[in-house]
Design a protein around this motif. Sequence first.
Motif: not given
Length: 618
Positions: A208, A271, A290, A292-293, A296, A336, A339-340, A342, A458, A462
Amino acid sequence: MVVPGGAARPLPRGPARPLPLAARGGARRRRCCRARHVTRGGAMALREPGPCSGGSGDGGGGAGAGGGQDAEPCLALLPWDRFSAWLHCVCVVGFDLELGQAVEVIYPPHSKLTDKEKTSICYLSFPDSNSGCLGDTQFCFRFRRSPGRKVSLCCFLDQLDRDLPVYLKKDPAYYYGYVYFRQVRDKSLKRGYFQKSLVLISKLPYVHLFRTVLKQIAPEYFEKSEAFLEAVCSDVDRWPPPIPGEILHLPIMGIIMKLRIPTYRDKPGTTQIVQNMHQANAQISMALPTVHEVDLFRCFCPVFFHIQMLWELVLLGEPLVVMAPSPSESSETVLALVSCISPLKYCSDFRPYFTIHDSEFKEYTTRTQAPPSVILGVTNPFFAKTLQHWPHIIRIGDIKLPGDVPKQVKVKKLKNLKTLDSKPGVYTSYKPYLNKDEEIVKQLQKGVQQKRPTEAQSVILRRYFLELTESFIIPLERYVASLMPLQKCISPWKSPPQLRHFSQDEFMKTLEKAGPQLTSGLKGDWIGLYRHFLKSPNFDGWFRSRQKEMTQKLEALHLEALCNENLVFWSQKHTEVETVDLVLKLKNKLVAKGISHSSYYKQTNSSAMTESEPASQH
């Protein structure tokens, strides 16, 4: 310790009083190393020393969050050291009628890329010829670094990496490429089109952040060309180091971005949105929620009826192909997916954008062996034929705006198809271990009907993935913690005790009373899911990391036990051979820890003499 360009930070607590002295000696040595460091451009002069400040965006001692009032002055970094903390280089890739795609500019000029790396950047920086991306397109790719490259970053950056969550740590084997591609009609050119990409090459997975940077600089660069690029890089070289947990102010071409990089101490799923706390400060142009996100819900909306199954496939490290109409959709969907799971780290390879020119093309498309554990994002229709033998394929259409989501959300029956049609869906013969969670689907559908913002959707998605992953991993964490020896088993005169071995059968027995059913209401074959996971690269990577952490903890406890003993008193009761053997073992332990054993031993010895008897008697 004072981090150049950052806030004054306290010395790490050591197991005994002598350690801080050694740590301070290490800090002095690191400063000396930086003072001797010669830049790749050949400049020998240091910048003027100034107070370190974590929040400064000007490279000097600006007032920033986390900047201590009593920060001691330190040697500033050399030119381009700050730049290297964030970016490896900036490339401009254009189209040549004779050569095809070619790297036109690399900045700073001293940045090194091998021929293989340049070739990868050339092919990955342009959308596939079948994509037809007119206008401006942004996407991300990931490629292997050439082996044998020397790490040029200062040693203090390794310490910063330790403070990051596992999913944000740098992978030394890969670079990320962040692309802003422009294709517009231009009759003055022989080809009839202007085609060019501005590419940021970095080791950092801050999707991001760099996407935002490119949005700010790329349109203006295409108008002003190379002089503007030099000014951009000079701005980046004024950025403070990427210190996790600090509020950072990053100037870029007349604006200042305010952001915070997460730390491993942050509570998962939270976050910490950086707000403009000082409204009067007109210099803060934007606050990034953010670094990095990705969005989603926007990425998963074409196939969100199957998100739970996709979570299982990613968790188990299954081979996955994402077929999309453009690199933008393919790269965002792959990121995405990764990252799911995480806060677990996805430990296999993943390529947000993959082409037939990639050096790993043959390795990943061969039919002589089973597909590897990797997630590929592709756009070329050729892959529909080449990757027919892959077990799991996600087909997505154009990712629409939130108002168009209902048209994209369709139930797709899963079939083991030999050929692929153009409709979005998940093509696989995989049977999920867990029963489908209808509640999350209803919740997201209701959000679409109520026109809930995609950012809120999102957040819901998340949180759902986080709770699912934590329910799965907590029993494993609990069992692995039980493999740690008791503290009473640690003797200063013996080697540190070893961790007990992981027993799959023993772990499975713990699930009867302390399994995921304690935190999750989902029913299904949890035992089967665990058995499959224990064979996956994700378990191997996670367990190795936990093993390393616990072994380091045992070493630290053993060292602490040693430091709390009176070595002089002990030596009087043992033979000279035993004493020498202990001293050599202690020396090796200190060398392994990177501590000056001479200063450490002197300090320990003097402390012991003071506590036992006068120094004249030794």
